[in-house]
Design a protein around this motif. Structure first.
Motif, mmCIF file in Angstrom:
data_model
loop_
_atom_site.group_PDB
_atom_site.id
_atom_site.type_symbol
_atom_site.label_atom_id
_atom_site.label_comp_id
_atom_site.label_asym_id
_atom_site.label_seq_id
_atom_site.Cartn_x
_atom_site.Cartn_y
_atom_site.Cartn_z
ATOM 1 N N ALA A 78 0.813 -1.224 0.000
ATOM 2 C CA ALA A 78 0.000 0.000 0.000
ATOM 3 C C ALA A 78 0.845 1.271 0.000
ATOM 4 O O ALA A 78 0.539 2.239 -0.688
ATOM 5 N N ASP A 79 1.916 1.272 0.781
ATOM 6 C CA ASP A 79 2.764 2.460 0.843
ATOM 7 C C ASP A 79 4.016 2.306 -0.017
ATOM 8 O O ASP A 79 4.937 3.127 0.060
ATOM 9 N N GLY A 80 4.051 1.255 -0.854
ATOM 10 C CA GLY A 80 5.265 0.929 -1.594
ATOM 11 C C GLY A 80 5.721 2.008 -2.549
ATOM 12 O O GLY A 80 6.907 2.370 -2.569
ATOM 13 N N ILE A 81 4.805 2.525 -3.360
ATOM 14 C CA ILE A 81 5.191 3.525 -4.359
ATOM 15 C C ILE A 81 5.661 4.803 -3.671
ATOM 16 O O ILE A 81 6.638 5.430 -4.101
ATOM 17 N N GLU A 82 5.006 5.168 -2.586
ATOM 18 C CA GLU A 82 5.442 6.350 -1.847
ATOM 19 C C GLU A 82 6.845 6.156 -1.293
ATOM 20 O O GLU A 82 7.680 7.068 -1.337
ATOM 21 N N ARG A 83 7.136 4.955 -0.810
ATOM 22 C CA ARG A 83 8.465 4.660 -0.268
ATOM 23 C C ARG A 83 9.526 4.638 -1.370
ATOM 24 O O ARG A 83 10.704 4.914 -1.129
ATOM 25 N N MET A 84 9.122 4.314 -2.598
ATOM 26 C CA MET A 84 10.062 4.267 -3.721
ATOM 27 C C MET A 84 10.458 5.651 -4.228
ATOM 28 O O MET A 84 11.477 5.794 -4.899
ATOM 29 N N GLU A 85 9.647 6.629 -3.921
ATOM 30 C CA GLU A 85 9.816 7.957 -4.518
ATOM 31 C C GLU A 85 11.245 8.475 -4.415
ATOM 32 O O GLU A 85 11.786 9.044 -5.369
ATOM 33 N N ARG A 86 11.889 8.251 -3.292
ATOM 34 C CA ARG A 86 13.231 8.808 -3.088
ATOM 35 C C ARG A 86 14.303 8.121 -3.923
ATOM 36 O O ARG A 86 15.427 8.623 -4.041
ATOM 37 N N PHE A 87 13.972 6.977 -4.524
ATOM 38 C CA PHE A 87 14.941 6.275 -5.363
ATOM 39 C C PHE A 87 14.852 6.691 -6.838
ATOM 40 O O PHE A 87 15.690 6.295 -7.639
ATOM 41 N N PHE A 88 13.842 7.460 -7.198
ATOM 42 C CA PHE A 88 13.643 7.898 -8.572
ATOM 43 C C PHE A 88 14.179 9.302 -8.783
ATOM 44 O O PHE A 88 14.181 10.131 -7.863
ATOM 45 N N ASP A 89 14.612 9.583 -10.014
ATOM 46 C CA ASP A 89 14.839 10.954 -10.467
ATOM 47 C C ASP A 89 13.615 11.371 -11.282
ATOM 48 O O ASP A 89 13.071 10.562 -12.042
ATOM 49 N N PHE A 90 13.202 12.613 -11.154
ATOM 50 C CA PHE A 90 12.058 13.124 -11.896
ATOM 51 C C PHE A 90 12.508 14.309 -12.744
ATOM 52 O O PHE A 90 13.271 15.161 -12.272
ATOM 53 N N ALA A 91 12.069 14.332 -13.997
ATOM 54 C CA ALA A 91 12.571 15.359 -14.918
ATOM 55 C C ALA A 91 11.541 15.703 -15.979
ATOM 56 O O ALA A 91 10.630 14.915 -16.266
ATOM 57 N N THR A 92 11.696 16.877 -16.561
ATOM 58 C CA THR A 92 10.936 17.275 -17.740
ATOM 59 C C THR A 92 11.880 17.218 -18.937
ATOM 60 O O THR A 92 13.052 17.603 -18.839
ATOM 61 N N ILE A 93 11.361 16.729 -20.062
ATOM 62 C CA ILE A 93 12.169 16.542 -21.269
ATOM 63 C C ILE A 93 11.467 17.235 -22.436
ATOM 64 O O ILE A 93 10.267 17.035 -22.638
ATOM 65 N N PRO A 94 12.183 18.028 -23.233
ATOM 66 C CA PRO A 94 11.550 18.644 -24.412
ATOM 67 C C PRO A 94 11.148 17.598 -25.446
ATOM 68 O O PRO A 94 11.579 16.438 -25.394
ATOM 69 N N ALA A 95 10.330 18.025 -26.412
ATOM 70 C CA ALA A 95 9.924 17.145 -27.509
ATOM 71 C C ALA A 95 11.113 16.842 -28.426
ATOM 72 O O ALA A 95 12.093 17.593 -28.474
ATOM 73 N N ASN A 96 11.004 15.727 -29.127
ATOM 74 C CA ASN A 96 11.984 15.318 -30.148
ATOM 75 C C ASN A 96 13.377 15.053 -29.567
ATOM 76 O O ASN A 96 14.393 15.401 -30.174
#
Length: 209
Positions: A78-96
């Motif tokens: 139940a709380d797994g994805i929330e606990r995973m958050e700190r292991f991910f990088d999050f970014a915005t990427i332009p088109a193409n």
């Protein structure tokens, strides 16, 4: 794949303070004889594509919402994805921009959170084939992350995208700090990958008829 899952079972059986910390994924390419100079890590690709960091709180909420509606990823605790958050990088990427290139060695996977990414493959005889256009919540690049092989296809942003990225290094951190959660994630990734490969194989077979 069975070998990977077997190693995961061994890792999850270790005590959290076991001195033999997990380096299963970050060292796998070297174990396959891949020279480090040939490896394209996320840090290098992020610079190439002009990625801009997305706040973890924002990206994490998007990831939680998308995976909670996925029939496979929703099987995480139940709380797994929330606990995973700190292991991910999050970014915005332009088109193409080419997030993943066919036949390269890359040790990260990508989850589109917003926008559309094309998945294309150049066949050995030169034909260009579009395998898919992603939806938010899909998973890209996990095959190379799991088996340390070359990329099967190229993944190019068709629109401006927001993505979550999990690398081999941070997956190993998860294996050390939250081994049961990491094992559950890898098992679900393997299941989704197997199903997708069956679909792609069927499509390639139909295309050749």
């Amino acid at each position: 794949m069975k070998g990977i899952l077997g190693l995961l079972r061994q890792k999850t059986a270790q005590r959290p303070d076991d001195p033999q910390d997990s380096v299963l994924f970050s060292t796998a390419f070297a174990g396959q004889g891949v020279d480090s100079a040939m490896l394209v890590p996320w840090e290098a690709r992020a610079v190439e594509v002009g990625a801009k960091r997305l706040p973890a709180s924002q990206g994490g909420k998007l990831l939680q919402g998308l995976w909670a509606r996925d029939k496979y990823m929703a099987q995480l605790p139940a709380d797994g994805i929330e606990r995973m958050e700190r292991f991910f990088d999050f970014a915005t990427i332009p088109a193409n921009r080419d997030l993943i290139q066919q036949d390269e060695y890359g040790n990260f996977m990508v989850v589109p959170l917003k926008g559309t990414i094309a998945v294309d493959r150049v066949q050995p005889w030169g034909e260009h084939l579009r395998l898919a256009e992603t939806r938010p919540g899909d998973i890209l690049g996990e095959m190379s992350l799991l088996d340390s092989g070359i990329r099967f296809s190229a993944c190019t942003t068709l629109t401006s995208c927001e993505v979550a990225v999990l690398s081999a290094d941070t997956l190993d951190e998860m294996m050390t700090q939250a081994p049961q959660l990491a094992a559950s994630l890898v098992a679900l990734l393997a299941r989704k990958l197997s199903l997708r490969l069956r679909v792609v194989s069927a499509r390639l077979s139909d295309h050749q008829k």
